[in-house]
Design an enzyme around this catalytic site. Structure first.
Site, PDB file in Angstrom:
ATOM      1  N   HIS A  48     -10.711  30.047  35.200  1.00 48.24           N
ATOM      2  CA  HIS A  48     -11.135  30.039  36.601  1.00 48.24           C
ATOM      3  C   HIS A  48     -12.299  29.099  36.869  1.00 48.24           C
ATOM      4  O   HIS A  48     -12.652  28.880  38.034  1.00 48.24           O
ATOM      5  CB  HIS A  48     -11.511  31.458  37.038  1.00 48.24           C
ATOM      6  CG  HIS A  48     -10.353  32.405  37.058  1.00 48.24           C
ATOM      7  ND1 HIS A  48      -9.264  32.237  37.869  1.00 48.24           N
ATOM      8  CD2 HIS A  48     -10.099  33.528  36.339  1.00 48.24           C
ATOM      9  CE1 HIS A  48      -8.394  33.201  37.675  1.00 48.24           C
ATOM     10  NE2 HIS A  48      -8.869  34.002  36.748  1.00 48.24           N
ATOM     11  N   ARG A  73     -12.018  30.647  26.667  1.00 50.66           N
ATOM     12  CA  ARG A  73     -10.798  31.119  27.322  1.00 50.66           C
ATOM     13  C   ARG A  73     -10.099  29.921  27.963  1.00 50.66           C
ATOM     14  O   ARG A  73     -10.579  29.374  28.957  1.00 50.66           O
ATOM     15  CB  ARG A  73     -11.105  32.173  28.380  1.00 50.66           C
ATOM     16  CG  ARG A  73      -9.831  32.677  29.073  1.00 50.66           C
ATOM     17  CD  ARG A  73     -10.044  33.903  29.927  1.00 50.66           C
ATOM     18  NE  ARG A  73     -10.762  33.617  31.161  1.00 50.66           N
ATOM     19  CZ  ARG A  73     -10.865  34.487  32.176  1.00 50.66           C
ATOM     20  NH1 ARG A  73     -10.307  35.689  32.075  1.00 50.66           N
ATOM     21  NH2 ARG A  73     -11.538  34.176  33.262  1.00 50.66           N
ATOM     22  N   ASP A  87      -9.686  22.818  16.852  1.00 50.97           N
ATOM     23  CA  ASP A  87     -10.104  21.604  16.152  1.00 50.97           C
ATOM     24  C   ASP A  87     -11.485  21.133  16.593  1.00 50.97           C
ATOM     25  O   ASP A  87     -12.223  20.528  15.802  1.00 50.97           O
ATOM     26  CB  ASP A  87      -9.083  20.485  16.356  1.00 50.97           C
ATOM     27  CG  ASP A  87      -7.877  20.606  15.450  1.00 50.97           C
ATOM     28  OD1 ASP A  87      -7.880  21.493  14.563  1.00 50.97           O
ATOM     29  OD2 ASP A  87      -6.915  19.830  15.612  1.00 50.97           O
ATOM     30  N   GLU A 152      -4.294  42.322  31.583  1.00 49.16           N
ATOM     31  CA  GLU A 152      -4.851  42.418  32.939  1.00 49.16           C
ATOM     32  C   GLU A 152      -3.750  42.584  33.989  1.00 49.16           C
ATOM     33  O   GLU A 152      -3.894  42.119  35.122  1.00 49.16           O
ATOM     34  CB  GLU A 152      -5.711  41.188  33.241  1.00 49.16           C
ATOM     35  CG  GLU A 152      -5.101  39.861  32.827  1.00 49.16           C
ATOM     36  CD  GLU A 152      -6.079  38.703  32.920  1.00 49.16           C
ATOM     37  OE1 GLU A 152      -7.035  38.791  33.701  1.00 49.16           O
ATOM     38  OE2 GLU A 152      -5.873  37.716  32.205  1.00 49.16           O
ATOM     39  N   ASP A 178      -8.036  41.608  37.704  1.00 44.49           N
ATOM     40  CA  ASP A 178      -6.613  41.340  37.918  1.00 44.49           C
ATOM     41  C   ASP A 178      -5.785  42.615  37.805  1.00 44.49           C
ATOM     42  O   ASP A 178      -4.788  42.783  38.516  1.00 44.49           O
ATOM     43  CB  ASP A 178      -6.121  40.295  36.921  1.00 44.49           C
ATOM     44  CG  ASP A 178      -6.492  38.887  37.340  1.00 44.49           C
ATOM     45  OD1 ASP A 178      -6.021  38.443  38.397  1.00 44.49           O
ATOM     46  OD2 ASP A 178      -7.251  38.224  36.613  1.00 44.49           O
TER      47      ASP A 178
END
Length: 257
Positions: A48, A73, A87, A152, A178
């Site tokens: 977000h 995230r 990585d 969620e 959510d």
């Protein structure tokens, strides 16, 4: 040298309570400020917040100067994106909107090298291996990566057992905002039905032998969720702290003039 130890994963395994902060300002300078505050973990949000691979990398480097552990995230649980994030040095990844055991299995494989997974072997080019200076990185990385999956939605709750018991899932995070919307309570993560669902999910995750996490800015709810068994708990976000405190500061001074 082997892969660096993951203190967050170790704390999860030991059941130690860890407090975190969401980072959504997408700025390495503010991330460095937050990294000095003493949180156990900081989550760089790519779902977000306006983050991309270069901005996530810059914030990983900024967090490295402090004592907090970095979580990332991504916007989706996509194999190639997970590979890039690992990585460039992240060890712990939180994947949003996980709704089935099959999805959780795919994510667990994306986190690990063959034969345990499908992570591409590019460690020789990567920051994760100190640019190939850690010769044993590839052989030891699987032990230190940490996959957190985020439930969620009602579909995720229905599949909670299958998701939680998936090999390679290291922790399960409940997203009240959510979930509330999917339950018909848009904008009401504190609704009693939502709170009850979150508490039940946390207890079930713990019963199944996995660590549970949650995000709430409500102190009373944070305590309830900790009492239910949550051990990695986000208690705020950089955006909210900045917005609330700047508004309060101006309001206070205007009232005094």
């Amino acid at each position: 040298m082997p892969a660096l130890p993951n203190p967050f994963k170790s704390a999860l395994t030991e059941g130690r309570l860890q407090f975190g902060l969401w980072l959504a300002l997408a700025n390495a300078y503010t991330t460095e400020i937050c990294a000095g505050a003493g949180y156990d973990w900081l989550l760089i949000d790519g779902e977000h917040a306006p983050n991309d691979i270069p901005s996530i990398l810059a914030q990983l480097q900024a967090i490295g100067r402090g004592g907090s552990h970095a979580l990332v995230r991504p916007p989706v649980g996509e194999t190639s994106l997970i590979k890039q994030i690992l990585d460039m040095g992240a060890q712990t990844i939180l994947i949003p909107m996980v709704e089935s055991g099959a999805q959780a299995q795919m994510l667990a494989r994306a986190m690990r090298y063959p034969p345990n997974g499908v992570r591409g072997l590019g460690a020789g080019l990567a920051r994760a291996s100190s640019f190939n200076r850690d010769a044993d990185y590839a052989q030891t990385a699987d032990e230190q990566v940490c996959l957190l999956v985020q439930i969620e939605s009602c579909a995720g709750i229905d599949a909670l057992d299958a998701i939680t018991t998936t090999d390679g899932v290291d922790g399960v995070f409940i997203g009240p905002a959510d979930l509330a919307a999917d339950m018909g309570h848009l904008g009401q993560p504190d609704h009693p039905e939502v709170v009850a669902a979150v508490e039940a999910a946390i207890r079930r995750i713990v019963e199944l032998g996995k660590p549970a996490g949650v995000l709430t800015v409500n102190r009373a709810l944070a305590r309830r969720y900790i009492d239910a068994g949550a051990t990695f708990v986000a208690i705020g976000a950089d955006v909210t702290v900045l917005a609330d405190q700047t508004t309060a500061l101006l309001k206070t001074f205007r009232a005094e003039v």
